[in-house]
Design an enzyme around this catalytic site. Sequence first.
Site: not given
Length: 680
Positions: A33, A93, A202, A253, A439, A478, A612, A614, A617
């Site tokens: 992606l 992360h 996250h 989150s 974390e 963590y 690629d 971007s 796309t």
Amino acid sequence: YLVGVGRADCTGPVAQVPLMGYANPEQVGGGLLSRLYSRAFIVAEPQGSRRVVFVSADIGMVSQRVRLEVLKQLRSKYGELYRQDNVILSGTHTHSGPGGYFQYTLFWITSRGLVQPTLKSIVNGIVKSIDIAHENMKKGRLFINRGTVENSQINRSPFSYLANPQSERNRYSSNTDKEMVLLKMVDVEGHELGLISWFAVHPVSMNNSNHLVNSDNVGYASYLFEQEKNKGMLPGEGPFVAAFASSNLGDVSPNTRGPFCANTGESCDNPQSSCPIGGASMCMAKGPGKDMFESTRIIGQNIYLKAKELYEKASQEVTGPLSSAHQWVNMSSVSVELNATHTVQTCKPALGHSFAAGTIDGVGALNFTQGSVEGDPFWDQIRDQLLGEPSNETKACHQPKPILFNTGEMTWPHPWHPDIVDVQIVAIGSLAILAVPGEFTTMSGRRLREAVQREFDSHGSPGMNVVIAGLCNVYTHYIATYEEYQLQRYEAASTIYGPHTLSAYIQLYRGLAKAIALNGTQELSPGPEPPFFNVTSLTLLPSLSAESVPAGKTFGDVLEEVRPQYREGEVAEVTFVGANPRNSAENATEHNFLTVERYSNISSSWRVVLNDASWDTRFYWSKGTRGLSNVTIEWHIPAGTEPGVYRLRYFGHYKKMVNFLRVISVPFEGSSSAFQITAP
């Protein structure tokens, strides 16, 4: 100061390698992606020899193996200029980058071993970004600013947070840290160089059903900022570098609508994150968007817009000397003085039962629940058979954690978890960056920052801006507070050195801060060096063999063509006879899998408008049988796209058998037909 910035690709293999983050062996890469980048920033004193490096890379976390290999390369290139004390390597992360870059055995289980192509592309990308920054050093100025980011995070273990003392919680308006700290860099002429933002969230807007490599919400923020400043350049190109780095994001989150049962739609915001039907494995948090792609953009855009505002208004200049303090520490046996009469110990590493439950951002594969302080006889028996029972000493040390993986006592074929951990602070004038190896939860981070701040204040360095950089140097899961630890939700079960882990780190970072304030970093003992295991490659990845094409076709031929015309908001899509994208990753660092090209009537030629990297796309690879595979390229045509004639192109490599022993990679390309984009 002298300031240099650099950015380099560190994407690695986008197919067949498990993605690092959710520990879900089914979540294997199957396309791209957005590209992953390493972003490097060097600040040096113009007269003195002191300098510091901060790197933020679009990877799950920096592993000890990555760090040791990067330092080795830097030493051979630059001698003693860049060292373990003045180089911070931090991971953003993202949970959508390729895994397999670890030397400790635990991480091999879900990554299918040590994957050299991933390790190599991360190490080389980081070093290259530092090289570029090193070559572009110029006189510059730094400015700091801070502000609140709204609507972008929730605490995913609110019941653990509530275990912290009421008096402490009363001092804060929220159960997450909403503050963004931003460092702006310009040269003396006022030309913009780049920025680093630290914000606790996250990067899990993309959930564990995703198979496309990408840098998630904070990567999208980087993309928006760099696209705006590097006008007219393709994504990933141009001089301005914008890093959105991680902070104390342990229990934070981006899935702001909170946890719901996937089957019934009711809330599962309870101490066990469990649903009445289907248990914990049905409880999933939802982002603000209609799907994970939209949620990623919404959260990324929120973060970007806040950064843009802070960047434009930044006026507080950062000045003063540079310094850096670093120690290696054996975290499995630190004595912590809680007060004058009371000393406690950290433990050999171990993971509790709730580690296997996962979180509302990505549930575990087996039906474990969060918040289990009792072991489960069934799983304990399996553990004892497979991995051996933990010693009484380790069991007692980790109380009330029921141990699932007794990693500190497991050494085959190599240790399962690190004992030797980096602690590090880099100070740039009034800015102190705490490089933490994992974390920290919201409250853990607050306690650490405050303790370090007090240490600076009491040794003659008042008013320091203390910021936490997460996931640095080595991964130790963590760090929950002692009170949160008692509840044994996921973050606590993953606090691997036991209930006093946070107190140990606070003691260690106070020591580093004191050394910086008193100008005594030379006197710090370096501590025990971490091991470098002789694992060259141990991987269960399928090997790359010769590939084939359907009858009458060749690599790069179109199987499903684009439509003749589209408008904005639609998806142009084409499918090609493809080949394994791993062939390309092993061939080149700078490989581009696709372009979107627009026909220019003026020059009668095609011009690349997107690559690629971007976010509009998507590149999908799907493996068929008998060496066949397909590649599908999608372009999600955004609002404001210039009408005209376009085409989509694909670039790959296929493996070809030359003779019985030799297989070579052959480059090829394919193109869709031209299509029209009409005005809305």
